[in-house]
Design an enzyme around this catalytic site. Structure first.
Site, mmCIF file in Angstrom:
data_model
loop_
_atom_site.group_PDB
_atom_site.id
_atom_site.type_symbol
_atom_site.label_atom_id
_atom_site.label_comp_id
_atom_site.label_asym_id
_atom_site.label_seq_id
_atom_site.Cartn_x
_atom_site.Cartn_y
_atom_site.Cartn_z
ATOM 1 N N PRO A 2 0.845 -1.208 0.000
ATOM 2 C CA PRO A 2 0.000 0.000 0.000
ATOM 3 C C PRO A 2 0.879 1.256 0.000
ATOM 4 C CG PRO A 2 -0.060 -1.062 2.161
ATOM 5 C CD PRO A 2 0.721 -1.967 1.251
ATOM 6 N N GLU A 3 0.515 2.230 -0.831
ATOM 7 C CA GLU A 3 1.259 3.485 -0.894
ATOM 8 C C GLU A 3 0.350 4.616 -0.415
ATOM 9 O OE1 GLU A 3 3.322 3.850 -4.690
ATOM 10 O OE2 GLU A 3 3.580 1.677 -4.790
ATOM 11 N N LYS A 57 3.981 6.264 4.303
ATOM 12 C CA LYS A 57 3.248 4.999 4.169
ATOM 13 C C LYS A 57 2.976 4.375 5.540
ATOM 14 C CE LYS A 57 6.202 3.782 0.630
ATOM 15 N NZ LYS A 57 6.847 2.834 -0.289
ATOM 16 N N ARG A 263 13.628 -4.666 -7.471
ATOM 17 C CA ARG A 263 12.283 -4.901 -7.995
ATOM 18 C C ARG A 263 12.329 -4.785 -9.511
ATOM 19 N NH1 ARG A 263 8.901 -2.907 -3.936
ATOM 20 N NH2 ARG A 263 7.105 -3.678 -5.060
#
Ligand code: ZN
Length: 288
Positions: A2-3, A57, A263
């Site tokens: 979640p951002e 966050k 990533r």
């Protein structure tokens, strides 16, 4: 993960549910997630919740002046329960349950983490800035402190670092992660590998406006949704992030992927890199 938009929506949803409720107890089911010991987690028992807010966050529960701070990391989530079990949750390494907050009306919330790589973090502190990750956060991109001059300074100080990494560094700007940095750069038609200090004044204007619009539109879409619907909502509105091989909604080109740090990132060659695919450094290293 979640951002900013999802954590903002979670904070709003939780504030509505928790405001004015007292905590009966907090069960820690996975002890490795609790990063502090003073004040003890038991200090929260019997105390009223005064509010829930977002910092970058992180979620910050103000419990009568003591703060329970939560970072959901890659695979953490919150599940609201109208009724939680009466018995304390037992530590169980096979269960995704990390912690449970039990409220005075029998409801509560489960904090869960999927997968085996456990990085969800809970802190009990007197001041949110006692959490190192909060103390070093850059400006919040939706706050009045975040101006075009602030962005210009961040980019100048980053030198020739790739803009993708600059945007998602929490010390530069709070709350933007892998997904929204992909989305912002796509909407601004900018290569993720563009050096941070190479933007023209027009590109700076466009990037600033795009950061604001992408995030505030995502906040508006997410706001009011319960936690259970937020992940699907986020995914369904992505133009490039997580959409490798699919068509760009703007130009129809095929969305590509390259490795970035630990990533991968997704982008549209036609919209962002003059039609040229970016070299995947990981692949070229393997081929040497
Ligand atoms: Zn495109």
């Amino acid at each position: 993960m979640p951002e900013l938009p999802e954590v903002e929506a979670l904070a709003h949803d939780l504030a509505k549910r928790l405001d004015g409720r007292a905590i009966v107890r907090v069960d820690i089911a996975n002890f490795s997630c609790l990063k502090t010991y003073d004040p003890p987690i038991s200090a929260l028992a019997g105390a009223m919740i005064d509010g829930v807010s977002r910092r970058g966050k992180f979620l910050d529960f103000d419990v009568s002046g003591t703060h329970l701070v939560l970072h959901l990391a890659l695979a953490g989530w919150i599940r609201w329960k109208d009724e939680v079990p009466k018995l304390p949750a037992k530590p169980n390494s096979k269960s995704p349950l990390a912690a449970r907050i039990v409220l005075d009306n029998g409801s509560g919330l489960d904090i869960t983490e999927a997968g085996t790589r456990k990085s969800l973090a809970l802190y009990v502190v007197r001041d949110p800035n006692d959490v190192e990750g909060i103390a070093r956060l850059g400006p919040d991109p939706l706050s009045d402190d975040f101006t075009i001059d602030v962005l210009a300074d961040i980019l100048a100080a980053s030198g020739r670092a790739q803009i993708k990494g600059v945007l998602r560094s929490q010390g530069n700007i709070a709350g933007i992660g892998n997904a929204y940095s992909d989305e912002i750069l796509h909407a601004a038609k900018m290569s993720p590998f563009k050096p941070a200090n190479s933007l023209s004044p027009e590109e700076l204007d466009l990037l600033f406006a795009t950061i604001r619009s992408e995030l505030s539109e995502a906040v508006a879409r997410a706001d009011g949704l319960p936690a259970s619907e937020l992940k699907g909502e986020k995914k369904s509105n992505m133009a490039v992030h997580g959409r490798t091989g699919l068509a760009c909604p703007v130009c129809g080109d095929t969305i590509r992927e390259v490795s970035f740090a630990d990533r991968s990132l997704q982008y549209c060659p036609t919209c962002q890199t003059g039609g040229k695919p970016l070299a995947d450094r990981r692949m070229s290293k393997l081929l040497k």
